[in-house]
Design a protein around this motif. Structure first.
Motif, PDB file in Angstrom:
ATOM      1  N   SER A  14       3.339   0.145   3.957  1.00 43.94           N
ATOM      2  CA  SER A  14       2.496   1.342   3.940  1.00 43.94           C
ATOM      3  C   SER A  14       2.134   1.834   5.334  1.00 43.94           C
ATOM      4  N   VAL A  15       2.331   0.998   6.354  1.00 45.68           N
ATOM      5  CA  VAL A  15       1.988   1.390   7.720  1.00 45.68           C
ATOM      6  C   VAL A  15       3.229   1.983   8.390  1.00 45.68           C
ATOM      7  N   PRO A  16       3.219   3.272   8.720  1.00 47.38           N
ATOM      8  CA  PRO A  16       4.394   3.867   9.378  1.00 47.38           C
ATOM      9  C   PRO A  16       4.554   3.325  10.801  1.00 47.38           C
ATOM     10  N   PRO A  17       5.791   3.162  11.265  1.00 49.68           N
ATOM     11  CA  PRO A  17       6.008   2.653  12.631  1.00 49.68           C
ATOM     12  C   PRO A  17       5.382   3.521  13.706  1.00 49.68           C
ATOM     13  N   THR A  18       5.226   4.805  13.412  1.00 50.12           N
ATOM     14  CA  THR A  18       4.593   5.669  14.412  1.00 50.12           C
ATOM     15  C   THR A  18       3.119   5.355  14.588  1.00 50.12           C
ATOM     16  N   ALA A  19       2.487   4.844  13.549  1.00 48.86           N
ATOM     17  CA  ALA A  19       1.075   4.486  13.641  1.00 48.86           C
ATOM     18  C   ALA A  19       0.878   3.108  14.238  1.00 48.86           C
ATOM     19  N   LEU A  20       1.756   2.155  13.872  1.00 42.05           N
ATOM     20  CA  LEU A  20       1.619   0.789  14.360  1.00 42.05           C
ATOM     21  C   LEU A  20       2.964   0.089  14.206  1.00 42.05           C
ATOM     22  N   PRO A  21       3.469  -0.564  15.255  1.00 38.91           N
ATOM     23  CA  PRO A  21       4.736  -1.300  15.128  1.00 38.91           C
ATOM     24  C   PRO A  21       4.613  -2.400  14.087  1.00 38.91           C
ATOM     25  N   PRO A  22       5.739  -2.749  13.428  1.00 40.89           N
ATOM     26  CA  PRO A  22       5.674  -3.765  12.368  1.00 40.89           C
ATOM     27  C   PRO A  22       5.151  -5.113  12.844  1.00 40.89           C
ATOM     28  N   ASP A  23       5.540  -5.551  14.067  1.00 38.86           N
ATOM     29  CA  ASP A  23       5.072  -6.866  14.526  1.00 38.86           C
ATOM     30  C   ASP A  23       3.578  -6.865  14.778  1.00 38.86           C
ATOM     31  N   ALA A  24       3.057  -5.763  15.313  1.00 40.91           N
ATOM     32  CA  ALA A  24       1.613  -5.677  15.531  1.00 40.91           C
ATOM     33  C   ALA A  24       0.866  -5.597  14.205  1.00 40.91           C
ATOM     34  N   ALA A  25       1.400  -4.837  13.249  1.00 38.22           N
ATOM     35  CA  ALA A  25       0.756  -4.751  11.934  1.00 38.22           C
ATOM     36  C   ALA A  25       0.732  -6.113  11.252  1.00 38.22           C
ATOM     37  N   ALA A  26       1.840  -6.864  11.360  1.00 37.69           N
ATOM     38  CA  ALA A  26       1.884  -8.202  10.765  1.00 37.69           C
ATOM     39  C   ALA A  26       0.885  -9.128  11.429  1.00 37.69           C
ATOM     40  N   ALA A  27       0.780  -9.043  12.754  1.00 41.31           N
ATOM     41  CA  ALA A  27      -0.175  -9.896  13.468  1.00 41.31           C
ATOM     42  C   ALA A  27      -1.611  -9.582  13.068  1.00 41.31           C
ATOM     43  N   ILE A  28      -1.920  -8.307  12.900  1.00 39.83           N
ATOM     44  CA  ILE A  28      -3.281  -7.913  12.511  1.00 39.83           C
ATOM     45  C   ILE A  28      -3.597  -8.428  11.116  1.00 39.83           C
ATOM     46  N   PHE A  29      -2.672  -8.253  10.174  1.00 43.21           N
ATOM     47  CA  PHE A  29      -2.908  -8.720   8.806  1.00 43.21           C
ATOM     48  C   PHE A  29      -3.070 -10.233   8.765  1.00 43.21           C
ATOM     49  N   ASP A  30      -2.148 -10.944   9.406  1.00 44.25           N
ATOM     50  CA  ASP A  30      -2.202 -12.408   9.378  1.00 44.25           C
ATOM     51  C   ASP A  30      -3.481 -12.931  10.029  1.00 44.25           C
ATOM     52  N   THR A  31      -3.943 -12.263  11.072  1.00 42.75           N
ATOM     53  CA  THR A  31      -5.164 -12.701  11.739  1.00 42.75           C
ATOM     54  C   THR A  31      -6.388 -12.492  10.865  1.00 42.75           C
ATOM     55  N   PHE A  32      -6.441 -11.361  10.183  1.00 47.46           N
ATOM     56  CA  PHE A  32      -7.611 -11.058   9.370  1.00 47.46           C
ATOM     57  C   PHE A  32      -7.726 -11.966   8.148  1.00 47.46           C
ATOM     58  N   VAL A  33      -6.606 -12.383   7.574  1.00 49.28           N
ATOM     59  CA  VAL A  33      -6.667 -13.144   6.322  1.00 49.28           C
ATOM     60  C   VAL A  33      -6.370 -14.627   6.529  1.00 49.28           C
ATOM     61  N   ARG A  34      -6.286 -15.089   7.771  1.00 45.35           N
ATOM     62  CA  ARG A  34      -5.879 -16.482   7.970  1.00 45.35           C
ATOM     63  C   ARG A  34      -6.909 -17.466   7.418  1.00 45.35           C
ATOM     64  N   PHE A  35      -8.194 -17.163   7.528  1.00 44.19           N
ATOM     65  CA  PHE A  35      -9.209 -18.055   6.981  1.00 44.19           C
ATOM     66  C   PHE A  35      -9.177 -18.065   5.453  1.00 44.19           C
ATOM     67  N   LEU A  36      -8.857 -16.925   4.854  1.00 47.37           N
ATOM     68  CA  LEU A  36      -8.698 -16.882   3.390  1.00 47.37           C
ATOM     69  C   LEU A  36      -7.509 -17.741   2.980  1.00 47.37           C
ATOM     70  N   ARG A  37      -6.418 -17.649   3.721  1.00 47.31           N
ATOM     71  CA  ARG A  37      -5.256 -18.489   3.428  1.00 47.31           C
ATOM     72  C   ARG A  37      -5.603 -19.962   3.580  1.00 47.31           C
ATOM     73  N   ASP A  38      -6.329 -20.305   4.648  1.00 45.14           N
ATOM     74  CA  ASP A  38      -6.691 -21.709   4.872  1.00 45.14           C
ATOM     75  C   ASP A  38      -7.556 -22.241   3.732  1.00 45.14           C
ATOM     76  N   SER A  39      -8.527 -21.451   3.292  1.00 46.35           N
ATOM     77  CA  SER A  39      -9.391 -21.890   2.195  1.00 46.35           C
ATOM     78  C   SER A  39      -8.597 -22.078   0.908  1.00 46.35           C
ATOM     79  N   THR A  40      -7.665 -21.171   0.651  1.00 44.86           N
ATOM     80  CA  THR A  40      -6.860 -21.283  -0.569  1.00 44.86           C
ATOM     81  C   THR A  40      -5.983 -22.526  -0.527  1.00 44.86           C
ATOM     82  N   ARG A  41      -5.361 -22.779   0.613  1.00 44.15           N
ATOM     83  CA  ARG A  41      -4.524 -23.976   0.735  1.00 44.15           C
ATOM     84  C   ARG A  41      -5.361 -25.245   0.617  1.00 44.15           C
TER      85      ARG A  41
END
Length: 444
Positions: free
Chosen positions: A304-331
């Motif tokens: 959903s994030v167009p490359p013109t708004a945010l590169p894919p690697d940066a978008a992935a890094a932002i998502f993974d950073t924001f939800v990493r504690f949720l992932r850790d708790s689930t695991r």
């Protein structure tokens, strides 16, 4: 003594009826009725336990997400710890550097410089070829300015000053997380028109000062407006905000309700151990489902994030950073569920479970007798440990569970540590119980 008088009560005025002896025919008729009543009672308990378990399992993923939202929104340190890695992520630094560089270069009128140079050469009587050559300097000069600005901005963004400014801005603007989830208020991170934007005002100010100090006087004209980077763009942001508001409200009570339902399901079921095993397995499955849902949502977000708004690697890094504690708790909950189910099975009558218990008892007994032969006897202490083995085992398990509950955001490593310590304590207690003296061993 009159037998008739002894059968009556003083207030009845007459003799009491003698007790009726149950005949074989009556007993044969009564036993099936009692058995049917017991079966109905057992089935009722089983149905109630199943309903409670179903509710607990359905609420489990939402409870984990709600607890994560509540924790992130209410705890400033936790929020800063969540977003701090973004300042040192190379892909995010590259995006910030490119955006600031473009905006700085846009405010440097290179064409005006070359036009002024051409006019000056023309006024001094320079040959026409030289005057025309000044216009050709526009592209090289633009590239030179971009290179210098990019180098200066990159140093600022990659330095400690940027990370400190990032952390300080996020700490002061912690309410921005609530802005994203609720869509209300203002802050460094805010939701606007279906997008989540990050305000880089403080970073732009630092870059502007550095450029002015480096001799780029035009940098002082960098405007104070339009200094944001779009982090998220989604058509369903409004619905997500409504869901997050509900999860924020339920963040405290939903996890408690889920745990209470699971405990009641185990307590209500006729076979507590079996229901505990089923509950643990079901919780583990729901945690696995939540991990899969996060992976799917990550893919949807990146698409959903167009490359013109945010590169894919940066978008992935932002998502993974924001939800990493949720992932850790689930695991972590997934690992705890697997351990609980395995422990419940090992306490059961299955052949593998009996084999494991027999092997463990054989080893600990051999170790205890070896200590006894070496002259180390536990005496009455060993006898008490043997007599109260179930209590001591339950106490160790309860202490381990309490340690995980009191642990601040336990991870898989923390679970492994607590489990290792609990197993070590149980082994030591079993060896001490087996190391009782000869007299105590004979008595046992």
């Amino acid at each position: 003594m009159n037998p008739a008088a002894s059968q009556g009560s003083p207030d009845s005025g007459g003799a009491a009826k003698p007790e009726h002896a149950v005949t074989a025919e009556e007993r044969a008729e009564y036993e099936p009725l009692r058995h049917d009543a017991a079966v109905r009672h057992r089935r009722g308990r089983q149905a109630g336990a199943s309903l409670l378990l179903l509710l607990a399992l359905l609420l489990a993923p939402a409870a984990v997400v709600a607890a994560w939202v509540q924790d992130t929104v209410s705890d400033t340190d936790r929020y800063v710890e969540t977003v701090a890695p973004l300042a040192s992520d190379p892909s995010v630094q590259a995006v910030v550097t490119d955006r600031i560089t473009d905006r700085v270069v846009d405010n440097v009128d290179v064409e005006a410089v070359t036009d002024a140079l051409a006019k000056a050469l023309q006024d001094t009587g320079a040959p026409p070829r030289v005057v025309e050559g000044a216009d050709a300097l526009t592209a090289p000069l633009h590239n030179a300015v971009s290179t210098v600005v990019d180098r200066i901005v990159g140093r600022v963004v990659a330095g400690d000053a940027f990370q400190q400014a990032w952390e300080g801005a996020n700490r002061r603007a912690h309410a921005a997380v609530a802005n994203v989830l609720t869509g209300d208020g203002e802050g460094a991170v805010r939701a606007e028109g279906g997008a989540v934007r990050l305000d880089l005002g403080e970073v732009v100010d630092q870059v502007r000062e550095r450029l002015v100090d480096a001799g780029f006087d035009k940098a002082a004209a960098i405007p104070d407006t339009d200094r944001t980077i779009t982090l998220f763009e989604a058509e369903e942001l409004g619905k997500a905000q409504e869901t997050m508001r509900l999860l924020d409200v339920l963040g405290v009570w939903l996890p408690v309700l889920t745990v209470v339902l699971a405990v009641l399901a185990v307590w209500t079921a006729p076979a507590h151990r079996v229901m505990l095993m089923i509950t643990a397995v079901g919780t583990g499955v729901m945690m696995a489902v939540l991990l899969v849902a996060l992976a799917v949502f990550r893919r949807v977000y990146l698409d959903s994030v167009p490359p013109t708004a945010l590169p894919p690697d940066a978008a992935a890094a932002i998502f993974d950073t924001f939800v990493r504690f949720l992932r850790d708790s689930t695991r972590t909950l997934l690992v705890v569920s697997v351990i609980t189910a395995l422990a419940a099975y090992l306490y059961g009558p299955g052949r593998p479970a009996r084999a494991v218990r027999t092997t463990a008892q054989r080893w600990t007994t051999a170790a205890g007798r070896a200590l006894g032969r070496a002259g180390v006897h536990t005496g009455s202490t060993g006898r008490r440990l043997t007599d109260h083995r179930a209590r001591t085992t339950g106490g160790v398990i309860a202490a381990a569970a309490l340690a995980l509950v009191l642990w601040n955001h336990p991870t898989v490593g923390a679970v492994a540590l607590v489990l290792g310590v609990a197993l070590a304590v149980l082994v030591v207690l079993a060896i001490l119980a087996a190391a009782a003296g000869p007299a105590d061993r004979a008595a046992q």
